[in-house]
Design an enzyme around this catalytic site. Structure first.
Site, PDB file in Angstrom:
ATOM      1  N   GLU A  80      -1.876 -34.091  71.226  1.00 31.42           N
ATOM      2  CA  GLU A  80      -2.224 -34.272  72.627  1.00 31.42           C
ATOM      3  C   GLU A  80      -1.147 -35.165  73.233  1.00 31.42           C
ATOM      4  O   GLU A  80      -0.859 -36.234  72.685  1.00 31.42           O
ATOM      5  CB  GLU A  80      -3.603 -34.950  72.734  1.00 31.42           C
ATOM      6  CG  GLU A  80      -4.042 -35.020  74.162  1.00 31.42           C
ATOM      7  CD  GLU A  80      -5.376 -35.743  74.367  1.00 31.42           C
ATOM      8  OE1 GLU A  80      -6.083 -36.001  73.369  1.00 31.42           O
ATOM      9  OE2 GLU A  80      -5.671 -36.053  75.528  1.00 31.42           O
ATOM     10  N   ARG A 117      -6.810 -38.529  57.048  1.00 35.87           N
ATOM     11  CA  ARG A 117      -5.718 -39.061  57.845  1.00 35.87           C
ATOM     12  C   ARG A 117      -5.050 -40.218  57.126  1.00 35.87           C
ATOM     13  O   ARG A 117      -5.610 -40.827  56.230  1.00 35.87           O
ATOM     14  CB  ARG A 117      -6.178 -39.464  59.242  1.00 35.87           C
ATOM     15  CG  ARG A 117      -7.239 -40.533  59.304  1.00 35.87           C
ATOM     16  CD  ARG A 117      -7.499 -40.965  60.758  1.00 35.87           C
ATOM     17  NE  ARG A 117      -7.621 -39.867  61.677  1.00 35.87           N
ATOM     18  CZ  ARG A 117      -6.964 -39.786  62.847  1.00 35.87           C
ATOM     19  NH1 ARG A 117      -6.141 -40.730  63.230  1.00 35.87           N
ATOM     20  NH2 ARG A 117      -7.130 -38.768  63.641  1.00 35.87           N
ATOM     21  N   LYS A 158      -3.448 -43.892  68.826  1.00 39.22           N
ATOM     22  CA  LYS A 158      -2.643 -43.922  70.042  1.00 39.22           C
ATOM     23  C   LYS A 158      -3.254 -44.858  71.080  1.00 39.22           C
ATOM     24  O   LYS A 158      -2.531 -45.493  71.837  1.00 39.22           O
ATOM     25  CB  LYS A 158      -2.522 -42.503  70.609  1.00 39.22           C
ATOM     26  CG  LYS A 158      -1.464 -41.694  69.898  1.00 39.22           C
ATOM     27  CD  LYS A 158      -1.248 -40.359  70.565  1.00 39.22           C
ATOM     28  CE  LYS A 158      -2.268 -39.365  70.087  1.00 39.22           C
ATOM     29  NZ  LYS A 158      -2.036 -38.010  70.589  1.00 39.22           N
TER      30      LYS A 158
HETATM   31  P1  ATP Z   1      -4.912 -40.879  67.238  1.00 43.28           P
HETATM   32  O1  ATP Z   1      -6.227 -40.927  66.554  1.00 43.28           O
HETATM   33  O2  ATP Z   1      -3.848 -41.707  66.623  1.00 43.28           O
HETATM   34  O3  ATP Z   1      -4.995 -41.091  68.710  1.00 43.28           O
HETATM   35  P2  ATP Z   1      -5.074 -38.090  67.445  1.00 43.28           P
HETATM   36  O4  ATP Z   1      -5.677 -37.413  66.287  1.00 43.28           O
HETATM   37  O5  ATP Z   1      -5.926 -38.242  68.640  1.00 43.28           O
HETATM   38  O6  ATP Z   1      -4.400 -39.416  66.990  1.00 43.28           O
HETATM   39  P3  ATP Z   1      -3.482 -35.861  68.189  1.00 43.28           P
HETATM   40  O7  ATP Z   1      -2.410 -35.818  69.183  1.00 43.28           O
HETATM   41  O8  ATP Z   1      -4.736 -35.146  68.467  1.00 43.28           O
HETATM   42  O9  ATP Z   1      -3.758 -37.383  67.904  1.00 43.28           O
HETATM   43  O10 ATP Z   1      -2.929 -35.465  66.756  1.00 43.28           O
HETATM   44  C1  ATP Z   1      -2.141 -34.342  66.508  1.00 43.28           C
HETATM   45  C2  ATP Z   1      -2.283 -33.953  65.085  1.00 43.28           C
HETATM   46  O11 ATP Z   1      -1.918 -35.041  64.241  1.00 43.28           O
HETATM   47  C3  ATP Z   1      -3.714 -33.609  64.747  1.00 43.28           C
HETATM   48  O12 ATP Z   1      -3.720 -32.417  63.993  1.00 43.28           O
HETATM   49  C4  ATP Z   1      -4.197 -34.775  63.943  1.00 43.28           C
HETATM   50  O13 ATP Z   1      -5.127 -34.351  63.019  1.00 43.28           O
HETATM   51  C5  ATP Z   1      -2.916 -35.288  63.296  1.00 43.28           C
HETATM   52  N1  ATP Z   1      -3.024 -36.732  63.052  1.00 43.28           N
HETATM   53  C6  ATP Z   1      -3.265 -37.706  63.954  1.00 43.28           C
HETATM   54  N2  ATP Z   1      -3.353 -38.902  63.355  1.00 43.28           N
HETATM   55  C7  ATP Z   1      -3.137 -38.699  62.034  1.00 43.28           C
HETATM   56  C8  ATP Z   1      -3.094 -39.541  60.878  1.00 43.28           C
HETATM   57  N3  ATP Z   1      -3.286 -40.861  60.967  1.00 43.28           N
HETATM   58  N4  ATP Z   1      -2.851 -38.968  59.681  1.00 43.28           N
HETATM   59  C9  ATP Z   1      -2.652 -37.638  59.586  1.00 43.28           C
HETATM   60  N5  ATP Z   1      -2.683 -36.786  60.619  1.00 43.28           N
HETATM   61  C10 ATP Z   1      -2.924 -37.304  61.849  1.00 43.28           C
HETATM   62 MG    MG Z   2      -6.918 -36.063  68.709  1.00 43.84          MG
END
Ligand code: ATP
Ligand code: MG
Length: 567
Positions: free
Chosen positions: A47, A272, A282
């Site tokens: 995102e 994760r 984020k």
């Molecule tokens: P955050 O929780 O840090 O805000 P998010 O999951 O909301 O991250 P996205 O932009 O939706 O962020 O993530 C894009 C991709 O990265 C998704 O497929 C998510 O599963 C993966 N991702 C995000 N954070 C992690 C992490 N800590 N470890 C592994 N994969 C991750």
């Molecule tokens: Mg997300």
């Protein structure tokens, strides 16, 4: 003068073969059973509401790595369904970071917003099937009706509207007849389901917000849960890999594609990445930036990819880390020391050694002739003979580290002290014969030494051994530099909870403005990486300009943290 090779040109084939993991086993099975006609097609779906962090790097290496190894494809898709938090700046930084990590989506760059028309069409289909309805409850009321993990929810009073009424209201939602938040479109599933995601999940909300790509075309926006699975389906993704928190959403995604009768990707969840001494969301990283607790998203203390890059990390070290930590189904927190070790392993192979003095003290060699400059040979990288050697100027007045001299040395101190000999790296053996002190403060301001002219490194007589070797720079040749030392962003291993910001490490950045570096560093380029002998790995910071040099310490030579903490 030696020119530096760009580290990015030094990519080796030395990366280890990728390890097997449970996801690769699933893919292997699917290939055997021909589940997706032998296709492997993944995607990385960020995102665009912030910069990517090292956790995203794990997901990028996993998704693009599968496509690479199985000769499939990996899309980059921006999941841009929430216009109020999304910006072009984030889109640009994400593209840059994925490329920098060494991956390529070729011509497969997509946006969930590309599918807004299609998603709207799908929603109309569900309404026509009696599987979706317009609900007039506001957000709080929806929550109240939702029930809890132990109690079933209550049906919305608007649940049994006719198909005609729903079609009409949904169309009027789209046209902008209703205020923000006043109505939603909801899936008609089961308010008593033990899975809260199945309790008539919201599909659309009314929201007047300018979208970074579609502008003001829409005043209804799809919810992530509605857009995500259908986007995967539209792109004919085979393995939709996501993190564990989406496991409970899988039945909902399955329900949507089954009701619509469209292509069905296989969702697979993995744990994760969490790392000690940092935060990995984020939202929190944005807070650090907005509250100016760091200098920006690319502050070298940040676990963002842009921060790590500025700190001096290589893409190879991050890919190596992603491989070493592997993929699993259970949550864990990885010791940041593992990340630092991957970095050292890579930098050790590729970085040029140079001499730099961070806390200088002047040293005068009394019996060395005035005005003479010798050009001494110094090895660029003992790990890699192809990197050759360079000349380092030596003269009567030098700088050494303050720390490399003690007037009153403790036992087993093998560096310089009165009457004691040490070797100057690549040069001569010297002996300290006196110190000059500031009259007022008593502080030592200069060391007086003599040298043994027979002991020049590399000469036949140089075999004489002394216990210590220290580094130095020639005072009249050295360049001035600022050096920024970084430490962990948080003082505690797991900075969670509401008070996570109270654990920020106030000494995570130390700026040294009086450093002296050898003159071969005069033609560096941004992000060139070096080992400063005995001190650690350093890279040129973006703040260097017009002859002024700024270095970031990427990582120390060894893990000194454990020792410091115990001391
Ligand atoms: P955050 O929780 O840090 O805000 P998010 O999951 O909301 O991250 P996205 O932009 O939706 O962020 O993530 C894009 C991709 O990265 C998704 O497929 C998510 O599963 C993966 N991702 C995000 N954070 C992690 C992490 N800590 N470890 C592994 N994969 C991750
Ligand atoms: Mg997300």
């Amino acid at each position: 003068m030696e020119t530096n090779k760009n580290p990015e040109d030094l990519k080796t084939n030395a990366e280890p073969p990728v390890r097997k993991n449970f996801i690769r086993e699933i893919v292997d099975d699917d290939l055997k059973t021909n589940k997706f006609e032998g296709r492997v097609h993944t995607r990385f779906p960020p995102e665009p509401n912030g910069y990517l962090h090292i956790g995203h790097a794990k997901s990028i290496c996993l998704n693009f790595g599968l496509a690479r190894d199985y000769k499939g494809f990996c899309n980059l898709r921006f999941d841009d369904t929430n216009p109020s938090k999304e910006e072009q700046e984030y889109v640009d930084s994400i593209e840059h970071d994925v490329r920098w990590l060494g991956f390529d989506w070729e011509n497969r760059l997509y946006y969930a917003s590309d599918y807004f028309d299609q998603l709207h069409e799908y929603a109309v289909q569900l309404i026509k099937k009696g599987k979706a309805y317009v609900c007039d409850l506001n957000a709080d009321q929806v929550r109240e009706h939702r029930g809890t993990l132990t109690e079933p929810g209550k049906d919305s009073p608007y649940r049994n509207r006719s198909v005609e009424e729903n079609l009409d209201l949904f169309e009027r939602m789209r046209k902008g007849e209703f205020p923000d938040g006043s109505r939603t479109l909801r899936a008609k599933i089961d308010m008593a389901s033990p899975n809260l995601n199945m309790r008539d999940s919201v599909m659309y909300r009314v929201l007047r917000s300018t979208h970074h790509r579609t502008g003001d075309t829409w005043c209804i926006y799809p919810m992530y849960d509605w857009a995500h699975g259908q986007s995967d389906s539209i792109e004919r993704i085979t393995h939709s890999i996501c993190t564990l928190e989406f496991e409970d959403h899988r039945p909902l995604y399955d329900w949507f594609v089954e009701q619509l009768g469209i292509y069905h990707p296989q969702q697979i969840e993995f744990a994760r990445l969490n790392i000690t001494y940092t935060v990995m969301s984020k939202r929190k990283l944005l807070q650090l930036v907005e509250e100016k607790r760091v200098k920006g998203w690319d502050d070298p203390r940040m676990p963002t990819i842009s921060g790590l890059r500025r700190r001096g990390f290589t893409p190879e070290s991050i890919r190596l880390f992603a491989d070493r930590i592997g993929i699993s189904k259970s949550e864990s927190t990885v010791d940041v020391a593992l990340l630092e070790d991957c970095l050292r392993d890579d930098l050790n192979k590729r970085s040029r050694r140079v001499m730099a003095v961070l806390h200088p003290i002047k040293l005068v060699i009394e019996n060395y002739p005035d005005g003479v400059v010798e050009e001494l040979d110094a090895v660029n990288n003992p790990e890699d003979a192809t990197m050759g050697s360079r000349k380092v100027p030596f003269s009567k007045v030098l700088y050494i580290e303050q720390d490399d001299f003690r007037e009153d040395p403790p036992k087993k101190y093998f560096r310089l002290s009165p009457g004691v000999e040490v070797r100057l790296r690549y040069a001569y053996i010297i002996k300290c014969v006196g110190v000059v002190k500031d009259e007022k403060t008593g502080e030592i301001v200069e060391l007086r030494c003599t040298y043994d002219a027979e002991t020049r490194s590399g000469s036949p007589q140089s075999a004489r051994k002394v216990k210590g070797t220290i580094h130095w720079v020639s005072a009249s040749h050295a360049l001035d530099a600022e050096v920024r030392l970084y430490d962990r962003l948080f003082k505690v291993e797991n900075p969670g909870g509401d008070d996570w910001r109270d654990h920020i490490n106030p000494s995570a950045l130390e700026v040294l403005k009086q450093c002296k570096v050898e003159p071969s560093l005069s033609n560096t380029t941004l992000q060139d990486r070096y080992q400063f002998e005995r001190l650690g790995y350093f890279c040129v910071d973006d703040d260097s300009s017009g002859g002024s040099l700024v270095f970031n310490r990427t990582v120390t030579l060894r893990d000194t943290w454990a020792r410091i903490e115990k001391a």
